[in-house]
Design an enzyme around this catalytic site. Sequence first.
Site, PDB file in Angstrom:
ATOM      1  N   GLU A  64       1.728   0.677  -5.293  1.00  0.00           N
ATOM      2  CA  GLU A  64       2.133   1.185  -3.978  1.00  0.00           C
ATOM      3  C   GLU A  64       2.499   0.095  -2.981  1.00  0.00           C
ATOM      4  OE1 GLU A  64      -1.429   3.290  -2.845  1.00  0.00           O
ATOM      5  OE2 GLU A  64      -2.433   1.486  -2.177  1.00  0.00           O
ATOM      6  N   ASN A  65       1.966  -1.110  -3.178  1.00  0.00           N
ATOM      7  CA  ASN A  65       2.247  -2.184  -2.236  1.00  0.00           C
ATOM      8  C   ASN A  65       3.566  -2.890  -2.528  1.00  0.00           C
ATOM      9  OD1 ASN A  65       0.723  -3.019  -4.533  1.00  0.00           O
ATOM     10  ND2 ASN A  65       0.478  -5.025  -3.620  1.00  0.00           N
TER      11      ASN A  65
END
Lengths: 222, 222
Positions: free
Chosen positions: B47-48
């Site tokens: 997600e990052n």
Amino acid sequence: MIDKRVGNLAEAVAGVRDGAVVLCGGFGEAGLPNALCEALIEEGARDLTVVANNAGTGRRGLAALMAARRVRKIICSFPRSSGSVVFEELYAKGEIELELVPQGIISERMRCAAAGLGGFYSPVSVGTRLAEGKEHREIDGRVYVLEKPLKGDVALIAADRGDRWGNLTYRKSARNFNPTMAMAADLAIAQVREIVELGDLDPEVIVTPGIFVDRLVALPRV
Amino acid sequence: MPLTRRQIAWRAAQDLKDGAYVNLGIGLPTLVSDYIPEGREIVFQSENGVLGVGPAPGANAADPDLINAGKQPITLVTGGSYVHHTDSFLMIRGGHLDCALLGAFEVSDKGDLANWTTDDPRFPPGVGGAMDLAVGAKEIRVLVEHTTKGGAPRLVRRCQYPLTAERVVKRIYTDLAVIDVTTQGFLLREIAEGIDVSGLQAKTEAPLRAAPDLKPLRAPVV
């Protein structure tokens, strides 16, 4: 002539006012503008609302700003992670306010502000506690909640390289929230590892164009 | 014999199709990438802002700029790329991921997912990207131990913990079973050796229907 470079960290954060909304880049320790956060302690602004994915780790940077009691409220997706000791102490004592926002919604709300939009309808959090009090609307059979733009007075950005126009590049996953935050604040301040000559950054790899950046400071070499 | 945590991950990995784009949640699901069947190319998203997560780096090779959602050091596979947070969550929310494999506290027989907070007053809550993932990926599969350490069922009629999303889970892998969530509730697909359907039902709050082609749940020693 455009020259957004400033000589030191104190100049970089000068003028941040009490009560400001401060967007703070980073995910975990990657891409966190620690030096700017610490300079903000010296600058003295109080009563800040900080928008950041995590609530700092250890005692440096954002954690130090909170430990100095400068942060009234944090808007955050995941405050508690390994080493978020300062936040946890303040939270336990009721000395910091927490607004929890799903991670992708924080960044999209900031993008929305950056893009001059008044909000957006999102399916995230529908049917959960985090949707309470939000306007619900069904669009083509799916239920959404209204999310409003999130704008910063100031953005603290950590980038890899920059030039005097404020063009920025990032490194690996240290990019994270930084490009969106740079676009979403009235005053975007970037700390970079290296300032290079105008023209040295390949235009094809510039992620944040200088139009979004107001001040640029090179970190002292370690 | 109940499966070990690594065997649950192995079993979930067998269902990932060649060419799939997949997000792995923190904890048990992270282990899935260790057991991708030979010959399949699976692209893992973090997600990052990492598309193409590779294995953990060797000793002393960790790069603080390259971490996963759990803030652990990772590598990037050949062909991988980096994006900023808003684009990462565009991938997540916009249905661009084929599958997200998530952990859970509870799953209901309607597919409701509770995996973000237990409301433990000792800790501040954190939602991270859980709600974005739960509504955004094309398919949500959950990896979870069948019961709590105290023996309470995690597969329930109605979640007691706060919801992450309603009606999203399609398949559940536990140490005792593989279960699909259907419009008629839980459909038991595979059952561990050494337990029968009535024994499994005793550990499951919501009713189980055995599939006509119910199979044994087996995994190699991993």
